[in-house]
Design a protein around this motif. Sequence first.
Motif, PDB file in Angstrom:
ATOM      1  N   ARG A 101       0.834  -1.197   0.000  1.00 14.76           N
ATOM      2  CA  ARG A 101       0.000   0.000   0.000  1.00 14.76           C
ATOM      3  C   ARG A 101       0.866   1.242   0.000  1.00 14.76           C
ATOM      4  O   ARG A 101       1.800   1.371   0.798  1.00 14.76           O
ATOM      5  N   GLN A 221       6.070   2.738   1.043  1.00 11.02           N
ATOM      6  CA  GLN A 221       4.999   1.760   1.070  1.00 11.02           C
ATOM      7  C   GLN A 221       5.028   0.989   2.393  1.00 11.02           C
ATOM      8  O   GLN A 221       6.079   0.873   3.033  1.00 11.02           O
ATOM      9  N   ALA A 269      -2.067   7.571   0.681  1.00 13.58           N
ATOM     10  CA  ALA A 269      -2.689   6.241   0.556  1.00 13.58           C
ATOM     11  C   ALA A 269      -3.739   6.270  -0.545  1.00 13.58           C
ATOM     12  O   ALA A 269      -4.473   7.258  -0.698  1.00 13.58           O
TER      13      ALA A 269
END
Length: 270
Positions: A101, A221, A269
């Motif tokens: 993510r 990430q 995000a």
Amino acid sequence: MNYSAPAIIALSLTLALPSHAETQEPQRIKLATTTSTYHSGLLDYLLPKFESDTGYIVDVIAAGTGKSLRMGENGDVDLVMTHAPKAEAAFVANGYGVLPRALMYNDFVLVGPESDPAKASDNETVAQAFADIAGYNATFVSRGDDSGTHKKENGLWQQAEIEPNFGGYRSVGQGMGPTLNMASEMQGYTLTDRGTWLAYQNRLALSVVFQGDEALFNPYQVILVNPKRYPEINYQGAKVFSDWLVNPKGQKLINEFKLHGKQLFVANAQ
């Protein structure tokens, strides 16, 4: 109500024993991450809030991106927070990581002596600035530790079509903080993430000599270690932490974190 003697004994024992909630130890999550998130103070800011919200305790190992990903590959941690997109993509493609993510970004800056003897600041691209440093044979202090910053630096030397073996090049195998201190003492140049720079700048005899090139973009990430490969890891806790970081509260806290009045990271995000 009348109780038999065995019932009274059983009831007494039940009342005397502490509850499961009282004796249960908090679950721990093992996070491997970069020295930049550690030295900047971001994790010291975020983790008490996460632990208060969830009851989990996060054990942080700050080792640089390369070492962090290797710890993930070995199943030594539950998740990683790193900043080297190519290495992260390989980590996931090879089956070591899941649920990558986007988390946040900042940028790298080239710092050096205020006098800027190599005239790095006169260039339009950071690759040209690197070329001038090598051409001048100026001191350049490299982390040399397979971190995300070191990987970025190596990529910039490649863009400049230069092998970093000139006389002034020093590979020290250290984290960002010690590398900045060495560059300051030696009055040399180095590449640093902006967050660590802002945390250290007041104690260094260095200045930013080049910034703003798109090549200096620095994305982070968060990636969970694959539970199918390592069933014993705390996947559930790692996912709770990842979810918390990318949800609105975590993202808002990342944006609000400042040092010397300056925002260090931009939450992004997806």
